[in-house]
Design a protein around this motif. Structure first.
Motif, PDB file in Angstrom:
ATOM      1  N   MET A 190      -9.833 -10.983  -8.350  1.00 50.01           N
ATOM      2  CA  MET A 190      -8.911 -10.399  -7.376  1.00 50.01           C
ATOM      3  C   MET A 190      -9.590 -10.326  -6.002  1.00 50.01           C
ATOM      4  N   ASN A 191      -8.903 -10.840  -4.990  1.00 45.46           N
ATOM      5  CA  ASN A 191      -9.461 -10.803  -3.627  1.00 45.46           C
ATOM      6  C   ASN A 191      -8.946  -9.589  -2.868  1.00 45.46           C
ATOM      7  N   LEU A 192      -9.673  -8.500  -3.002  1.00 47.05           N
ATOM      8  CA  LEU A 192      -9.280  -7.267  -2.318  1.00 47.05           C
ATOM      9  C   LEU A 192      -9.249  -7.482  -0.811  1.00 47.05           C
ATOM     10  N   HIS A 193      -8.274  -6.849  -0.151  1.00 43.63           N
ATOM     11  CA  HIS A 193      -8.246  -6.940   1.307  1.00 43.63           C
ATOM     12  C   HIS A 193      -7.356  -5.831   1.874  1.00 43.63           C
ATOM     13  N   ILE A 194      -7.997  -4.811   2.435  1.00 42.48           N
ATOM     14  CA  ILE A 194      -7.266  -3.720   3.097  1.00 42.48           C
ATOM     15  C   ILE A 194      -7.988  -3.379   4.397  1.00 42.48           C
ATOM     16  N   THR A 195      -7.309  -3.598   5.516  1.00 46.63           N
ATOM     17  CA  THR A 195      -7.917  -3.231   6.811  1.00 46.63           C
ATOM     18  C   THR A 195      -7.064  -2.228   7.584  1.00 46.63           C
ATOM     19  N   ASN A 196      -5.871  -1.927   7.062  1.00 47.96           N
ATOM     20  CA  ASN A 196      -5.009  -0.933   7.731  1.00 47.96           C
ATOM     21  C   ASN A 196      -3.966  -0.403   6.750  1.00 47.96           C
ATOM     22  N   GLU A 197      -3.052   0.405   7.262  1.00 48.30           N
ATOM     23  CA  GLU A 197      -2.049   1.066   6.422  1.00 48.30           C
ATOM     24  C   GLU A 197      -0.717   0.333   6.367  1.00 48.30           C
ATOM     25  N   THR A 198      -0.525  -0.688   7.206  1.00 48.65           N
ATOM     26  CA  THR A 198       0.839  -1.190   7.391  1.00 48.65           C
ATOM     27  C   THR A 198       1.031  -2.697   7.248  1.00 48.65           C
ATOM     28  N   SER A 199      -0.044  -3.491   7.104  1.00 53.06           N
ATOM     29  CA  SER A 199       0.132  -4.932   6.931  1.00 53.06           C
ATOM     30  C   SER A 199       0.877  -5.206   5.624  1.00 53.06           C
ATOM     31  N   ARG A 200       1.445  -6.388   5.527  1.00 47.17           N
ATOM     32  CA  ARG A 200       2.268  -6.753   4.370  1.00 47.17           C
ATOM     33  C   ARG A 200       1.504  -6.545   3.066  1.00 47.17           C
ATOM     34  N   LEU A 201       2.084  -5.721   2.199  1.00 48.56           N
ATOM     35  CA  LEU A 201       1.454  -5.364   0.925  1.00 48.56           C
ATOM     36  C   LEU A 201       1.679  -6.462  -0.105  1.00 48.56           C
ATOM     37  N   ARG A 202       0.607  -6.818  -0.840  1.00 49.64           N
ATOM     38  CA  ARG A 202       0.703  -7.842  -1.888  1.00 49.64           C
ATOM     39  C   ARG A 202       0.418  -7.304  -3.280  1.00 49.64           C
ATOM     40  N   ALA A 203      -0.474  -6.315  -3.393  1.00 45.38           N
ATOM     41  CA  ALA A 203      -0.808  -5.760  -4.717  1.00 45.38           C
ATOM     42  C   ALA A 203      -1.150  -4.283  -4.588  1.00 45.38           C
ATOM     43  N   VAL A 204      -0.701  -3.492  -5.566  1.00 45.41           N
ATOM     44  CA  VAL A 204      -0.869  -2.037  -5.499  1.00 45.41           C
ATOM     45  C   VAL A 204      -0.927  -1.457  -6.915  1.00 45.41           C
ATOM     46  N   VAL A 205      -1.657  -0.354  -7.077  1.00 47.32           N
ATOM     47  CA  VAL A 205      -1.589   0.430  -8.316  1.00 47.32           C
ATOM     48  C   VAL A 205      -0.643   1.600  -8.036  1.00 47.32           C
ATOM     49  N   LEU A 206       0.411   1.689  -8.818  1.00 42.90           N
ATOM     50  CA  LEU A 206       1.353   2.812  -8.719  1.00 42.90           C
ATOM     51  C   LEU A 206       1.094   3.729  -9.896  1.00 42.90           C
ATOM     52  N   GLY A 207       0.941   5.015  -9.635  1.00 40.99           N
ATOM     53  CA  GLY A 207       0.658   5.973 -10.703  1.00 40.99           C
ATOM     54  C   GLY A 207       1.759   6.025 -11.753  1.00 40.99           C
ATOM     55  N   THR A 208       1.569   6.860 -12.748  1.00 42.22           N
ATOM     56  CA  THR A 208       2.602   7.031 -13.776  1.00 42.22           C
ATOM     57  C   THR A 208       2.799   8.515 -14.075  1.00 42.22           C
ATOM     58  N   ALA A 209       4.046   8.880 -14.367  1.00 47.35           N
ATOM     59  CA  ALA A 209       4.343  10.272 -14.734  1.00 47.35           C
ATOM     60  C   ALA A 209       4.569  10.405 -16.239  1.00 47.35           C
ATOM     61  N   GLU A 210       4.404   9.306 -16.957  1.00 45.85           N
ATOM     62  CA  GLU A 210       4.605   9.361 -18.415  1.00 45.85           C
ATOM     63  C   GLU A 210       3.535  10.222 -19.079  1.00 45.85           C
TER      64      GLU A 210
END
Length: 303
Positions: free
Chosen positions: A1-21
């Motif tokens: 996986m090629n991580l790449h985050i330099t700001n809060e608003t550029s086009r998002l490609r991959a994310v971990v979303l939590g779970t409430a289960e």
């Protein structure tokens, strides 16, 4: 996986979303980590699992609509795994594990299927004395904005999550970035006077805009620095009640697309006036735990 985050608003490609289960139901008052959860435990209005699962599923649908790769944690029985932003964060191509409250260590293990895809040399654990959570860390190009608490009584606040040792550690890790720290207002008892993380009182949005709550900052000069940095005309100031409802804790999919809570009428109107598409979701139940959309997402790749 090629991580790449330099700001809060550029086009998002991959994310971990939590779970409430299987989140464990209403905790005992003694187990509450923040004043807003305490308030709802006392009032008997703490959120129910099925409501929070439905809210998080609505977010997953929006992310999928924009072709974002969505990872979810492995479900741990009777364990709150909603707020993935707390447990880790990405800056540039580095995956930094947070030093969080000891009771929450299992949460990071539940995303090992994601971490296993990252080269080991890019996974960083800060020194033990550097306390940090991802909600306090915001990359912004050459800058790194970090929420903290300067007070000598830091240890008395369960709501103080990022200390100055962590700020220094980040500066050493990213010597080319200008690390700017902000002294946040903390309260163990009154959620309206508690900026649990930086994203509870501030967040960049769009190309050059920001949402800010002045009362979340202990030092007026630091709040003014931010207003000057973005320009007064580009800043949306939220009220104490809007901060309590987590208005600054929306989540950007791109410079011109955000996910926001459907009841944030004033904010959502302003965002649309700035030419930003607002994808509205119900998230008021999750907000009862003093976290919202940014808190429950851990971005891995942005353009």
């Amino acid at each position: 996986m090629n991580l790449h985050i330099t700001n809060e608003t550029s086009r998002l490609r991959a994310v971990v979303l939590g779970t409430a289960e299987s989140f464990g139901g209403t905790p005992d008052l003694s187990e509450a980590y923040d004043p807003k959860s305490r308030e709802h435990i006392k009032a008997g209005t703490y959120p129910k699992e099925e409501d929070m699962v439905r809210e998080m599923d609505a977010v997953a649908k929006v992310l999928e609509k924009y072709n974002v790769k969505v990872y979810r944690p492995k479900v741990l029985k009777d364990y709150n795994q909603i707020f993935t932003r707390d447990i880790a964060f990405v800056i540039e191509d580095k995956f930094i594990k947070s030093n969080i409250l000891p009771d929450r260590e299992k949460e990071i293990e539940a995303i090992n299927h994601v971490i296993d895809q990252i080269p080991e040399s890019q996974i960083i654990k800060l020194p033990e004395e550097a306390h940090i959570e991802g909600g306090d860390v915001m990359p912004y190009g050459d800058y790194l904005f970090v929420g903290t608490y300067y007070g000598e009584d830091y240890k008395d606040y369960i709501t103080a999550r990022t200390n100055m040792q962590a700020v220094k550690a980040l500066q050493e890790l990213f010597p080319n970035k200008k690390v700017v720290s902000f002294n946040l207002k903390k309260s163990n008892t009154e959620p309206r006077d508690n900026a649990l993380h930086l994203d509870c009182c501030f967040q960049p949005v769009g190309k050059d805009k920001a949402i800010i709550y002045k009362g979340g900052f202990l030092e007026e000069k630091e709040y003014k620095w931010l207003v000057d940095f973005f320009g007064k005309e580009n800043v949306f100031e939220i009220t104490r009640e809007e901060m309590y409802n987590m208005n600054s804790n929306i989540f950007s999919i791109a410079e011109d697309v955000v996910i926001s809570e459907k009841n944030f009428t004033r904010l959502n109107t302003w965002l649309r006036e700035q030419g930003i598409t607002v994808e509205e979701v119900p998230y008021a139940e999750i907000a009862k735990q003093e976290g919202l959309l940014r808190c429950s997402t851990l971005p891995l790749i942005r353009d």
